[in-house]
Design a protein around this motif. Structure first.
Motif, short mmCIF file in Angstrom:
data_model
loop_
_atom_site.label_atom_id
_atom_site.label_comp_id
_atom_site.label_asym_id
_atom_site.label_seq_id
_atom_site.Cartn_x
_atom_site.Cartn_y
_atom_site.Cartn_z
N ILE A 38 0.85 -1.18 0.00
CA ILE A 38 0.00 0.00 0.00
C ILE A 38 0.89 1.23 0.00
CG2 ILE A 38 -1.94 1.15 1.11
CD1 ILE A 38 -2.49 -1.78 0.48
N SER A 39 0.73 2.09 -0.99
CA SER A 39 1.44 3.37 -1.04
C SER A 39 0.40 4.48 -1.06
CB SER A 39 2.34 3.46 -2.27
OG SER A 39 3.30 2.42 -2.28
N ALA A 40 0.58 5.47 -0.20
CA ALA A 40 -0.43 6.51 -0.07
C ALA A 40 0.22 7.84 0.30
CB ALA A 40 -1.44 6.12 1.01
N PRO A 41 -0.42 8.95 -0.08
CA PRO A 41 0.08 10.24 0.40
C PRO A 41 -0.04 10.32 1.91
CG PRO A 41 -2.07 10.49 -0.65
CD PRO A 41 -1.63 9.08 -0.90
N MET A 113 -7.81 -8.79 -7.60
CA MET A 113 -8.26 -7.39 -7.52
C MET A 113 -9.64 -7.29 -6.89
SD MET A 113 -5.58 -6.11 -8.53
CE MET A 113 -4.46 -5.45 -9.78
N THR A 114 -10.53 -8.21 -7.25
CA THR A 114 -11.84 -8.22 -6.62
C THR A 114 -11.73 -8.52 -5.12
OG1 THR A 114 -12.99 -8.85 -8.65
CG2 THR A 114 -14.06 -9.43 -6.57
N ARG A 115 -10.82 -9.41 -4.78
CA ARG A 115 -10.60 -9.74 -3.36
C ARG A 115 -10.13 -8.50 -2.59
NH1 ARG A 115 -9.77 -14.94 -1.37
NH2 ARG A 115 -9.31 -15.67 -3.48
N ILE A 116 -9.24 -7.71 -3.21
CA ILE A 116 -8.76 -6.48 -2.56
C ILE A 116 -9.92 -5.52 -2.32
CG2 ILE A 116 -7.40 -4.39 -2.95
CD1 ILE A 116 -5.35 -6.21 -4.40
N LEU A 117 -10.77 -5.33 -3.32
CA LEU A 117 -11.89 -4.41 -3.16
C LEU A 117 -12.86 -4.91 -2.09
CD1 LEU A 117 -12.63 -3.41 -6.86
CD2 LEU A 117 -11.40 -2.12 -5.11
N ASP A 118 -12.99 -6.23 -1.98
CA ASP A 118 -13.87 -6.78 -0.94
C ASP A 118 -13.30 -6.54 0.46
OD1 ASP A 118 -15.60 -7.75 -2.85
OD2 ASP A 118 -14.81 -9.79 -2.82
N GLN A 119 -11.99 -6.29 0.54
CA GLN A 119 -11.34 -6.18 1.85
C GLN A 119 -10.71 -4.80 2.09
OE1 GLN A 119 -9.27 -9.71 3.42
NE2 GLN A 119 -9.60 -10.69 1.43
N LEU A 120 -11.25 -3.78 1.47
CA LEU A 120 -10.70 -2.44 1.71
C LEU A 120 -10.78 -2.04 3.18
CD1 LEU A 120 -11.88 -0.31 -1.37
CD2 LEU A 120 -9.58 -1.16 -0.87
N ASP A 121 -11.84 -2.45 3.85
CA ASP A 121 -11.94 -2.14 5.28
C ASP A 121 -10.82 -2.82 6.06
OD1 ASP A 121 -14.15 -0.60 4.85
OD2 ASP A 121 -15.60 -2.14 5.46
N ALA A 126 -5.49 -2.62 8.78
CA ALA A 126 -4.11 -3.13 8.87
C ALA A 126 -3.07 -2.02 8.75
CB ALA A 126 -3.88 -4.18 7.78
N VAL A 127 -3.47 -0.90 8.18
CA VAL A 127 -2.55 0.22 7.97
C VAL A 127 -3.12 1.43 8.71
CG1 VAL A 127 -1.33 1.64 6.29
CG2 VAL A 127 -1.93 -0.72 5.71
N PRO A 128 -2.73 1.66 9.95
CA PRO A 128 -3.34 2.74 10.73
C PRO A 128 -3.29 4.10 10.04
CG PRO A 128 -1.97 1.34 12.12
CD PRO A 128 -1.72 0.90 10.72
N GLN A 129 -2.25 4.33 9.24
CA GLN A 129 -2.14 5.63 8.56
C GLN A 129 -3.25 5.85 7.53
OE1 GLN A 129 0.21 3.29 8.84
NE2 GLN A 129 2.25 4.14 9.13
N LEU A 130 -3.98 4.78 7.19
CA LEU A 130 -5.04 4.89 6.18
C LEU A 130 -6.43 4.95 6.78
CD1 LEU A 130 -4.15 2.46 3.24
CD2 LEU A 130 -4.07 4.95 3.27
N ALA A 131 -6.56 4.88 8.06
CA ALA A 131 -7.87 4.80 8.69
C ALA A 131 -8.81 5.90 8.21
CB ALA A 131 -7.72 4.86 10.21
N ASP A 132 -9.94 5.48 7.66
CA ASP A 132 -11.01 6.40 7.21
C ASP A 132 -10.52 7.40 6.16
OD1 ASP A 132 -12.86 5.25 9.04
OD2 ASP A 132 -11.99 6.45 10.65
#
Length: 319
Positions: A38-41, A113-121, A126-132
């Motif tokens: 996961i890479s995010a701003p 890819m479908t599995r990832i979308l099913d598990q976005l929550d 799993a990545v606290p920096q991404l919460a909400d």
């Protein structure tokens, strides 16, 4: 193409990037749990998502969650959350073909890819920096080479399963736009004997129902001679043979690596060109930005800049 062309007030200025890997998603029935990067701003909320599908190739690690840093880092620094799975055909796994659930990869890749979308929550947890911070209503898919084939299936392309003759439909309605980078073209008489023998699923690729908006990126020197007898034009088929809205970016003098998008300083890149890689990153970002945010002028700004340059790196067509 100058960097200045992309620093108008419509552009998003780069921010520091947070990258976390591996995030392990439980995958019952899959030959291995699904590992993703996961890479995010580092800042921002309601962030759009790009699912990035790796290609194959001779390197040991680029065909995994560790590849495509020139694209993933740029997209993340400019406002996207980039999610990169390690597909089952990655050299980092080296699964034996007889491993239960290990093949056929064309199907499991799309299912990843479908599995990832099913598990976005679960990813946010799993990545606290991404919460909400994710916006699940703005999702795009991008893929290079074999990853482009994966992306095309998620965008609506179809094929006939060579094992049972059934038509396969793997379109993912949660994906709103896509980018196909040096993706495979049509099957039939366009394929070499090698492709027919080793990648028989390519024989029946059908783009006629690939209706999701997409940008197809092709190099005019990408002959992929071991796969197709049609030369570089083959990689434009996802544009030519699909309904609109679509755009085609043809890169001049570019080979299959499109300048080296699969990693920094990639030895097997035959057309190494850092400027080309930077342009691919900027243009694809601009396209997805405008597709996911209707009315955003980023794509038009990028197109104008490409056309206005004294020595353009490519040309764009749309339908």
């Amino acid at each position: 193409m100058s960097e200045a062309a992309y620093t108008a007030d419509t552009d998003i200025q780069p921010t520091p990037v947070v990258s976390v890997s591996p995030v392990v998603l439980p995958a019952p029935g899959r030959a291995a749990d699904l590992h993703v990067r996961i890479s995010a701003p580092a800042t921002g909320s309601d962030l759009p998502v790009i699912l990035l599908s790796h290609g194959l190739g001779p390197s040991n690690n680029l065909s995994s969650l560790n590849g495509y840093a020139p694209l993933a880092n740029y997209w993340a620094a400019h406002g996207f959350v980039v999610i990169q799975p390690t597909h089952l055909d990655s050299r980092t796994l080296s699964l034996h073909p007889d491993t239960p659930g290990a093949s056929p990869h064309w199907r499991t890749r799309a299912e990843d890819m479908t599995r990832i979308l099913d598990q976005l929550d679960a990813i946010e947890d799993a990545v606290p920096q991404l919460a909400d911070r994710l916006d699940p209503s703005r999702v795009a898919v991008a893929g290079h080479s074999m990853g482009g084939h994966t992306a095309s299936l998620l965008l609506g392309a179809r094929l006939t399963d060579p094992h049972d003759g059934s038509e396969v439909e793997l379109a993912e309605p949660r994906i709103k736009a896509g980018v196909l980078l040096a993706a495979p073209g049509r099957g039939g008489d366009a394929l070499t004997e090698f492709t027919v023998e080793n990648y028989s699923f390519f024989l029946t690729t059908d783009f006629s129902r690939m209706t999701t908006p997409a940008l197809v990126v092709a190099g005019d020197k990408d002959d992929s001679a071991f796969l197709t007898v049609r030369g570089p034009e083959w990689h434009t088929d996802p544009y030519a043979l699909s309904p609109g809205p679509k755009s085609l970016l043809t890169l001049f003098d570019a080979g299959h690596g499109l300048g080296g998008i699969s990693g920094y300083d990639v030895a097997e890149t035959t057309d190494e060109n850092p400027e080309r890689v930077a342009s691919v990153a900027r243009l694809t970002w601009a396209y997805l930005r405008s597709e996911l945010y209707p009315g955003d002028p980023a794509w038009q700004t990028a197109r104008d800049a490409l056309a206005a340059g004294p020595d353009p790196l490519g040309r764009i067509a749309s339908k």
